[in-house]
Write a protein that holds these residues in place. Structure first.
Motif, PDB file in Angstrom:
ATOM      1  N   HIS A  14       0.847  -1.191   0.000  1.00 61.48           N
ATOM      2  CA  HIS A  14       0.000   0.000   0.000  1.00 61.48           C
ATOM      3  C   HIS A  14       0.885   1.245   0.000  1.00 61.48           C
ATOM      4  N   LYS A  57     -11.756  -5.388  -2.825  1.00 58.32           N
ATOM      5  CA  LYS A  57     -11.511  -5.361  -4.274  1.00 58.32           C
ATOM      6  C   LYS A  57     -10.466  -6.379  -4.718  1.00 58.32           C
ATOM      7  N   ASP A  60      -1.963   0.054  -7.110  1.00 57.32           N
ATOM      8  CA  ASP A  60      -2.875   1.095  -7.592  1.00 57.32           C
ATOM      9  C   ASP A  60      -4.289   0.507  -7.538  1.00 57.32           C
ATOM     10  N   PHE A  61      -5.049   0.917  -6.525  1.00 53.43           N
ATOM     11  CA  PHE A  61      -6.379   0.329  -6.337  1.00 53.43           C
ATOM     12  C   PHE A  61      -7.377   0.772  -7.410  1.00 53.43           C
ATOM     13  N   ASN A  62      -6.991   1.768  -8.205  1.00 55.75           N
ATOM     14  CA  ASN A  62      -7.874   2.186  -9.299  1.00 55.75           C
ATOM     15  C   ASN A  62      -7.653   1.348 -10.559  1.00 55.75           C
ATOM     16  N   THR A  82     -12.484  -2.786   4.712  1.00 54.71           N
ATOM     17  CA  THR A  82     -12.808  -1.661   3.827  1.00 54.71           C
ATOM     18  C   THR A  82     -13.071  -2.190   2.419  1.00 54.71           C
ATOM     19  N   ASN A  83     -13.632  -1.315   1.580  1.00 56.85           N
ATOM     20  CA  ASN A  83     -13.898  -1.720   0.200  1.00 56.85           C
ATOM     21  C   ASN A  83     -12.620  -1.981  -0.574  1.00 56.85           C
ATOM     22  N   LEU A  84     -11.539  -1.309  -0.196  1.00 59.48           N
ATOM     23  CA  LEU A  84     -10.284  -1.508  -0.918  1.00 59.48           C
ATOM     24  C   LEU A  84      -9.819  -2.954  -0.805  1.00 59.48           C
ATOM     25  N   ILE A  85      -9.834  -3.475   0.406  1.00 64.64           N
ATOM     26  CA  ILE A  85      -9.359  -4.862   0.564  1.00 64.64           C
ATOM     27  C   ILE A  85     -10.336  -5.822  -0.110  1.00 64.64           C
ATOM     28  N   LEU A  93      -6.983  -0.792   6.650  1.00 64.18           N
ATOM     29  CA  LEU A  93      -7.713  -1.280   5.468  1.00 64.18           C
ATOM     30  C   LEU A  93      -8.589  -2.502   5.726  1.00 64.18           C
ATOM     31  N   LEU A 110      -0.706  -4.681   3.527  1.00 65.43           N
ATOM     32  CA  LEU A 110      -1.577  -3.523   3.742  1.00 65.43           C
ATOM     33  C   LEU A 110      -1.569  -3.127   5.217  1.00 65.43           C
ATOM     34  N   LEU A 153      -6.889  -5.202 -10.555  1.00 67.36           N
ATOM     35  CA  LEU A 153      -6.121  -5.859  -9.498  1.00 67.36           C
ATOM     36  C   LEU A 153      -5.813  -7.327  -9.812  1.00 67.36           C
TER      37      LEU A 153
END
Ligand SMILES: [Zn+2]
Ligand SMILES: [Zn+2]
Length: 355
Positions: free
Chosen positions: A193, A244, A217-219, A239-242, A236, A232, A222
């Protein structure tokens, strides 16, 4: 005259007229290490080990007034001889030794005796007064050796690889993350991260060698993370990031994983009791080695631990500080240890736990 006082601003050296790891703004702050509960905003001037300088700048801003000092180097502040000594906690962490009129006081900040291969190993500093933490100051906390911890992390990566899963490790971004990187280096491509990357850069600035890695880059897509190792920070979790990250197995690396029960840990696939703090027996070993005649216990299991020290003949006193709110706390009050901790093995795999 008292050598040190515990003031509303922080730990104060009376003859030296300076503070150590203060939590309120003061003119002169000596800093044991870069964790956020020990190195805070708003001090007139900071003094810390050379390795902590870029960490403080990275966290507190490039414009802070900060000076670096080497381990063992002696300086005089208002007649007090001050020197920094390795605490073994994270890179650049130091115990601060103060000598005045034949009396010696050491403020240890956070420390561990295990040699993690990255931090300069803990050094015993004999003193009259020793200020200690007690984050894991209960007998249920006992760490496996560094080599065993490393082997367990590697085995878990191998297991995930054989199941075609992406390995995700959760570890505090300053200290733990770099240890994880080092432990699993070479098994698969490493992805970290951005917050970990920023601290890696601070370490590289002072010549610390770290394994090669890429910043996630989470955008972006993945899918390329598949079969890799992702690291990470605790913030995190859930969260939605993890979420993904496809097809993952994730593990939390924290001393708190030595006990079961907190709600959030159960969503993890595995837990590894790896800590940058001393466990119960290492706390006692370190304190006895200082031969201190008075011990102050600043954070963690302060009441129980100070009581125990008194029972074994080491005069100790619990003091109120504002340390311990971030580092190892998984950055969330929901992740604090359960009321009645239940000892468990080092790695507890969640699916096998009926609770
Ligand atoms: Zn710390
Ligand atoms: Zn701390």
């Amino acid at each position: 005259m008292k050598f040190i006082q515990f003031r509303p601003e922080g730990i104060y050296c009376v003859p030296g007229d300076f503070y150590i790891d203060p939590w309120r703004p003061v003119k002169k702050a000596l800093i044991t290490h870069g964790h956020a509960d020990h190195a805070r905003y708003g001090m007139g001037a900071y003094l810390c080990h050379h390795f902590s300088v870029p960490i403080l700048q990275s966290r507190l801003g490039a414009t802070i007034q900060v000076q670096g000092i080497g381990y063992g180097e002696k300086i005089n502040i208002n007649g007090v001889e001050v020197s920094f000594h390795p605490a073994g906690h994270i890179i650049g962490s130091a115990q601060i030794r103060m000598a005045y009129k034949g009396r010696i006081c050491v403020v240890s900040g956070d420390y561990k005796l295990q040699d993690d291969g990255l931090s300069t190993p803990f050094e015993v500093v004999k003193c009259h007064e020793f200020v200690t933490e007690s984050t894991f100051g209960l007998p249920i906390y006992h760490w496996a050796s560094v080599n065993q911890q490393k082997a367990e992390l590697q085995q878990w990566v191998n297991l995930n690889q054989s199941n075609q899963k992406t390995t995700v490790f959760i570890g505090y971004s300053l200290g733990k993350a770099q240890r994880i990187m080092q432990a699993v280096d070479g098994l698969a491509p490493l992805y970290v991260h951005y917050s970990i990357h920023k601290l890696n850069q601070a370490f590289q600035q002072v010549g610390i060698k770290l394994p090669a890695y890429q910043v996630i880059d989470f955008n972006a897509d993945l899918k390329p993370l598949q079969d890799g190792i992702v690291i990470l920070p605790p913030a995190l979790v859930d969260t939605n990031l993890i979420r993904k990250i496809p097809n993952k197995a994730y593990a939390i690396c924290s001393g708190w994983m030595a006990v079961r029960g907190a709600r959030r840990w159960r969503s993890a696939d595995a837990g590894f009791a790896i800590s940058d703090h001393a466990d119960w027996s290492d706390l006692l070993t370190a304190i006895q080695a200082t031969e201190a005649e008075k011990v102050y216990v600043t954070h963690g299991q302060t009441a129980v631990f100070a009581k125990y020290l008194n029972e074994i003949g080491i005069p100790a006193e619990e003091v109120k500080t504002e340390f311990g709110v971030e580092d190892e706390a998984l950055e969330d009050k929901n992740a604090l240890p359960p009321e009645t901790p239940e000892a468990s093995t080092v790695a507890s795999v969640n699916q096998e736990d009926p609770l």
